[in-house]
Design a protein around this motif. Structure first.
Motif, PDB file in Angstrom:
ATOM      1  N   LYS A 145       0.859  -1.181   0.000  1.00  0.00           N
ATOM      2  CA  LYS A 145       0.000   0.000   0.000  1.00  0.00           C
ATOM      3  C   LYS A 145       0.891   1.225   0.000  1.00  0.00           C
ATOM      4  O   LYS A 145       1.672   1.423   0.930  1.00  0.00           O
ATOM      5  N   GLN A 146       0.787   2.045  -1.044  1.00  0.00           N
ATOM      6  CA  GLN A 146       1.649   3.208  -1.202  1.00  0.00           C
ATOM      7  C   GLN A 146       0.794   4.447  -1.447  1.00  0.00           C
ATOM      8  O   GLN A 146      -0.291   4.366  -2.035  1.00  0.00           O
ATOM      9  N   ARG A 147       1.292   5.584  -0.996  1.00  0.00           N
ATOM     10  CA  ARG A 147       0.558   6.822  -1.261  1.00  0.00           C
ATOM     11  C   ARG A 147       0.756   7.236  -2.721  1.00  0.00           C
ATOM     12  O   ARG A 147       1.765   6.881  -3.347  1.00  0.00           O
ATOM     13  N   ASP A 148      -0.173   7.997  -3.236  1.00  0.00           N
ATOM     14  CA  ASP A 148      -0.120   8.507  -4.598  1.00  0.00           C
ATOM     15  C   ASP A 148       0.671   9.805  -4.583  1.00  0.00           C
ATOM     16  O   ASP A 148       0.232  10.810  -4.023  1.00  0.00           O
ATOM     17  N   ASP A 149       1.875   9.794  -5.187  1.00  0.00           N
ATOM     18  CA  ASP A 149       2.729  10.976  -5.162  1.00  0.00           C
ATOM     19  C   ASP A 149       2.134  12.147  -5.928  1.00  0.00           C
ATOM     20  O   ASP A 149       2.609  13.278  -5.810  1.00  0.00           O
ATOM     21  N   SER A 150       1.109  11.905  -6.754  1.00  0.00           N
ATOM     22  CA  SER A 150       0.480  13.018  -7.473  1.00  0.00           C
ATOM     23  C   SER A 150      -0.443  13.816  -6.561  1.00  0.00           C
ATOM     24  O   SER A 150      -0.872  14.910  -6.900  1.00  0.00           O
TER      25      SER A 150
END
Length: 210
Positions: A61-66
């Motif tokens: 689970k990773q955050r959306d860098d955009s």
């Protein structure tokens, strides 16, 4: 360019620090261990498999860098990716910045290990510049609470900076309009190793917002 800040509660701040801080410390230990290892091929293969498993777990689970969301506590942004002070960045030493009561000076005592080496036993000159740029910026921006970015910075290397325990400090010399003139230095137990002077400028978007 403008930033909007979503304020994080003290409880959430403490919870996330307790969650991510130890992980980052473990990753720093892994970097140091990888630099120093002379383990046999089987041990290296085992370590690689463990590192890949850890990477896969973190990628689950990773955050959306955009989606850029910046939090602040007490008016200070949480720059947890920062290469010098980032809580979640294992390549950050990290520095803990102390600020003077005057609001325009700061210092930090910290340790740089083999991950920051240039010449044998010495800190890479670019790392010295990185640290000084950040500390001067902290002084100029009153602890990152005001938008001032590096315009120019000049470093004078007095002598090699040894790996190990170091101190960086900086103070604002004067302010002229949108420019703040800051000086500082890096030192070890025997004195100054590098000196810096910088001009920090308030960006156009911050001037327009006034």
């Amino acid at each position: 360019m403008n930033f909007s800040y979503e304020v994080m509660s003290d409880d959430d701040h403490a919870r996330l620090m307790a969650l991510y801080g130890p992980l980052t410390d473990d990753m720093r230990e892994l970097i140091d261990a990888a630099l120093r290892t002379e383990a046999d091929p089987d041990a290296i293969a085992t370590a690689r498999a463990a590192v890949q498993a850890a990477t896969d777990a973190l990628r689950s689970k990773q955050r959306d860098d955009s989606q850029v969301v910046r939090y602040s506590v007490g008016g200070r942004p949480l720059v947890w990716n920062n290469a010098v002070i980032g809580l979640r960045n294992p390549i950050a030493p990290p520095l803990t910045i102390q600020h003077g009561d005057d609001g325009c000076s700061c210092w930090s005592e910290f340790t740089l290990n083999a991950a920051y080496e240039g010449p044998p036993g010495l800190v890479h000159g670019g790392v010295c510049a990185l640290v000084l740029d950040h500390v001067l910026g902290e002084a100029a921006s009153e602890g990152l609470t005001k938008p001032l970015f590096t315009g120019t910075i000049t470093i004078r290397y007095v002598r090699g900076t040894p790996l190990g325990r170091l101190r960086a400090e900086a103070a604002v010399e004067r302010t002229e309009g949108v420019k703040s003139f800051v000086s500082g230095h890096l030192s070890d137990g025997e004195g100054i190793t590098a000196e810096a002077e910088g001009i920090f400028i308030k960006p156009a978007w911050a001037r327009d917002a006034e």
